[in-house]
Design a protein around this motif. Structure first.
Motif, PDB file in Angstrom:
ATOM      1  N   GLU A 133     -15.591  30.927 -22.507  1.00 24.64           N
ATOM      2  CA  GLU A 133     -15.901  29.520 -22.435  1.00 24.64           C
ATOM      3  C   GLU A 133     -15.519  28.914 -21.230  1.00 24.64           C
ATOM      4  O   GLU A 133     -16.286  27.824 -20.668  1.00 24.64           O
ATOM      5  N   GLU A 134     -14.219  29.054 -20.884  1.00 23.63           N
ATOM      6  CA  GLU A 134     -13.618  28.509 -19.560  1.00 23.63           C
ATOM      7  C   GLU A 134     -14.239  29.077 -18.223  1.00 23.63           C
ATOM      8  O   GLU A 134     -14.494  28.035 -17.524  1.00 23.63           O
ATOM      9  N   VAL A 135     -14.575  30.065 -18.257  1.00 22.56           N
ATOM     10  CA  VAL A 135     -15.440  30.654 -17.329  1.00 22.56           C
ATOM     11  C   VAL A 135     -16.646  29.734 -17.011  1.00 22.56           C
ATOM     12  O   VAL A 135     -17.128  29.348 -16.190  1.00 22.56           O
ATOM     13  N   ALA A 136     -17.399  29.656 -18.066  1.00 21.64           N
ATOM     14  CA  ALA A 136     -18.894  29.036 -18.113  1.00 21.64           C
ATOM     15  C   ALA A 136     -18.581  27.390 -17.749  1.00 21.64           C
ATOM     16  O   ALA A 136     -19.561  26.843 -16.934  1.00 21.64           O
ATOM     17  N   LYS A 137     -17.374  27.091 -18.006  1.00 18.29           N
ATOM     18  CA  LYS A 137     -16.994  25.348 -17.708  1.00 18.29           C
ATOM     19  C   LYS A 137     -16.696  25.161 -16.188  1.00 18.29           C
ATOM     20  O   LYS A 137     -17.005  24.243 -15.541  1.00 18.29           O
ATOM     21  N   GLY A 138     -16.058  26.288 -15.707  1.00 21.54           N
ATOM     22  CA  GLY A 138     -15.375  26.191 -14.435  1.00 21.54           C
ATOM     23  C   GLY A 138     -16.545  26.157 -13.280  1.00 21.54           C
ATOM     24  O   GLY A 138     -17.701  26.609 -13.628  1.00 21.54           O
ATOM     25  N   ASP A 139     -15.889  25.835 -11.954  1.00 19.28           N
ATOM     26  CA  ASP A 139     -16.759  25.961 -11.015  1.00 19.28           C
ATOM     27  C   ASP A 139     -17.029  27.258 -10.036  1.00 19.28           C
ATOM     28  O   ASP A 139     -17.959  27.560  -9.569  1.00 19.28           O
ATOM     29  N   ALA A 140     -15.912  27.822 -10.382  1.00 18.28           N
ATOM     30  CA  ALA A 140     -15.699  29.393  -9.597  1.00 18.28           C
ATOM     31  C   ALA A 140     -14.743  30.428 -10.552  1.00 18.28           C
ATOM     32  O   ALA A 140     -13.808  29.588 -11.291  1.00 18.28           O
ATOM     33  N   GLY A 167     -19.081  39.408 -14.802  1.00 21.93           N
ATOM     34  CA  GLY A 167     -20.397  39.182 -15.015  1.00 21.93           C
ATOM     35  C   GLY A 167     -21.010  38.081 -15.560  1.00 21.93           C
ATOM     36  O   GLY A 167     -22.075  37.605 -15.169  1.00 21.93           O
ATOM     37  N   LEU A 168     -20.237  37.425 -16.296  1.00 27.80           N
ATOM     38  CA  LEU A 168     -20.800  36.126 -17.041  1.00 27.80           C
ATOM     39  C   LEU A 168     -20.967  34.972 -15.681  1.00 27.80           C
ATOM     40  O   LEU A 168     -21.828  34.362 -15.759  1.00 27.80           O
ATOM     41  N   ALA A 169     -19.795  35.222 -15.021  1.00 25.29           N
ATOM     42  CA  ALA A 169     -19.701  34.055 -13.712  1.00 25.29           C
ATOM     43  C   ALA A 169     -20.912  34.354 -12.939  1.00 25.29           C
ATOM     44  O   ALA A 169     -21.601  33.427 -12.651  1.00 25.29           O
ATOM     45  N   PHE A 170     -21.305  35.630 -12.789  1.00 24.76           N
ATOM     46  CA  PHE A 170     -22.212  35.893 -11.762  1.00 24.76           C
ATOM     47  C   PHE A 170     -23.731  35.436 -12.487  1.00 24.76           C
ATOM     48  O   PHE A 170     -24.395  34.950 -11.964  1.00 24.76           O
TER      49      PHE A 170
END
Length: 149
Positions: free
Chosen positions: A72-79, A103-106
């Motif tokens: 969830e934090e990865v999804a909310k962040g900018d990078a 992979g989620l960030a990508f």
């Protein structure tokens, strides 16, 4: 203010907290894993004390909760910034959990910064480079410079 979510093996959480402090001092908002925050608060970076699921399989729900929370934090962040120090004699170690976060960030089209080089012999080499990761060669100054440009 750009939010950078830091990802790493729990073995590197002390370094993660140090990098988060440096990024914050340079105008970034940072998010570290929940366990890294609690380790910083207690000053206890003993990973075995946290990974209770190895001794009690009923605790794997805790692992799932930590994973979902950081996703969830990865999804909310900018990078994302991956801290990949040496572990088990492997330089630039990236484990399976961090690879999932990457992979989620990508998938969400977020920039992925990787602190240290990833050895060609690592099983995740192809995936890390295939996600267009930005390798920082051991220094976060590239992130800082990019934000000040």
């Amino acid at each position: 203010m750009k939010t950078i979510t830091l990802c790493s093996s729990a073995a590197f959480y002390e370094h993660v907290n140090s990098i988060a402090t440096e990024l914050t001092a340079n105008g970034f908002k940072t998010v570290v894993p929940k366990t890294a925050r609690s380790m910083q608060t207690t000053g206890n970076y003993d990973v075995t004390a946290v990974k209770t699921w190895y001794k009690n399989s009923a605790d794997f729900n805790k692992k799932a909760e930590l994973m979902r929370g950081h996703f969830e934090e990865v999804a909310k962040g900018d990078a994302v910034l991956v801290v990949n120090d040496e572990k088990h004699g492997i330089k630039g170690y990236i484990g399976s959990n961090v690879l999932m976060e990457m992979g989620l960030a990508f998938y969400l089209h977020k920039p992925i910064y990787v602190l240290n080089n990833v050895d060609r012999e690592m099983p995740v080499y192809e995936e890390v480079l295939g996600m267009n990761s930005i390798i920082l060669d051991g220094t976060i100054s590239k992130i800082i410079k990019k934000s000040n440009a």
